[in-house]
Enzyme design. Structure first.
Site, short mmCIF file in Angstrom:
data_model
loop_
_atom_site.label_atom_id
_atom_site.label_comp_id
_atom_site.label_asym_id
_atom_site.label_seq_id
_atom_site.Cartn_x
_atom_site.Cartn_y
_atom_site.Cartn_z
N CYS A 121 -42.20 23.03 -54.62
CA CYS A 121 -40.99 22.99 -54.33
C CYS A 121 -40.39 22.77 -52.77
O CYS A 121 -40.04 22.19 -52.05
CB CYS A 121 -39.96 23.99 -54.75
SG CYS A 121 -38.07 24.01 -54.51
N CYS A 122 -41.31 23.94 -52.18
CA CYS A 122 -41.34 23.81 -50.40
C CYS A 122 -42.16 22.57 -50.00
O CYS A 122 -41.61 21.96 -48.87
CB CYS A 122 -42.14 25.10 -49.95
SG CYS A 122 -41.01 26.63 -50.21
N CYS A 203 -33.84 29.96 -48.17
CA CYS A 203 -33.11 29.06 -49.51
C CYS A 203 -32.51 30.05 -50.19
O CYS A 203 -33.25 31.11 -50.54
CB CYS A 203 -34.20 28.11 -50.26
SG CYS A 203 -34.81 26.67 -49.48
N CYS A 206 -34.55 31.86 -53.33
CA CYS A 206 -35.62 32.53 -52.89
C CYS A 206 -35.39 33.50 -51.85
O CYS A 206 -36.70 33.92 -51.10
CB CYS A 206 -36.93 31.43 -52.38
SG CYS A 206 -37.15 30.03 -53.70
N CYS A 229 -43.29 29.44 -46.16
CA CYS A 229 -42.89 27.92 -47.03
C CYS A 229 -44.00 26.81 -46.86
O CYS A 229 -43.96 26.09 -47.87
CB CYS A 229 -41.53 27.43 -46.54
SG CYS A 229 -41.75 26.71 -44.68
#
Ligand code: SF4
Length: 240
Positions: A121-122, A203, A206, A229
């Site tokens: 995702c990062c 985010c 997280c 990240c």
């Protein structure tokens, strides 16, 4: 000046670190911003401590490109704070970086990738978009500090990224107290989530409140071994 020349990168970095050791953040920034105009960008999350460096850059060279990575997973409070700070500081060249919508549709259709694979995702939402946005630049500035986490304890003022760009960390030696004093002296607006217990803000899915006595980044990806990240790791993103 050993910023952008033919000297081998490692030698340039060593020279810059020797030259800038013991200088104030402003004295490190001034020549870098003057001599690498439009070749150097500030990368900012507009998080809890970002206002310090944004303020310095706005005071020295307000047209400096500022890259703001909007992962589309940020807190609404961060988006409001970002607008407020840009207006307050008079920054003139802020660029919003966001993930490619097609890739997000294919790889994170439901927007839940962070629940199963935070690294992927990062990479999708931060690393790849920043990698593209930095392509025209030869150097970038970050607000990282040694006190923030164990992984940042050895941070140098100057380093290189995986693409061979210079990376400048002018606040390397700043403590929490230095940051607080700078906010106070310059009457800088604070991120609204700080008073709710978030000393480091990324985010929304997280970011958690930092447990008492832990470092400021302890609330990021809490419960996982992940601490960064990926934009500051020397891992090349996939083809983009
Ligand atoms: Fe995704 Fe979380 Fe990384 Fe943001 S911090 S890009 S939501 S995994």
């Amino acid at each position: 000046m050993p910023y952008l020349n033919d000297m081998p990168l490692e030698a340039r970095i060593a020279l810059l670190n020797r030259r800038d050791a013991g200088k104030t953040a402003q004295d490190i920034l001034k020549p870098a911003l003057a001599l690498m105009t439009q070749k150097i960008a500030l990368v900012s999350s507009f998080g809890a401590e970002s206002a310090v460096l944004l303020h310095m850059v706005a005071q020295i060279a307000p047209k400096t490109p500022v890259l703001f990575i909007d992962t589309m997973k940020l807190f609404r409070a961060t988006l409001s704070y970002q607008k407020q700070l840009v207006n307050h500081l008079g920054l003139e060249n802020v660029e919003h970086i966001s993930p490619d919508p097609g890739r997000v549709f294919l790889q994170d259709t439901e927007g839940l990738l962070h629940q199963s694979n935070t690294d992927a995702c990062c990479t999708l939402r931060k690393v790849e978009p920043l990698h593209q946005a930095l392509a025209p630049f030869s150097a970038w500035i970050t607000g990282r500090k040694r006190h923030q986490s164990a992984t940042r304890a050895d941070l140098s003022i100057w380093e290189a990224d995986d693409a061979g760009r210079l990376k400048l960390n002018p606040l390397t030696h700043w403590s929490k107290q230095d940051i607080a004093a700078y906010f106070e002296t310059h009457n800088l607006p604070r991120h609204p989530l700080i008073e709710k217990g978030y000393p480091s803000i990324g985010c929304a899915p997280c970011t958690f409140r930092a447990p008492p006595g832990m470092n400021a980044r302890a609330g990021r990806w809490a419960g996982q071994s992940k601490t960064e990240c990926g934009i500051h790791l020397t891992v090349k993103p996939r083809n983009i």
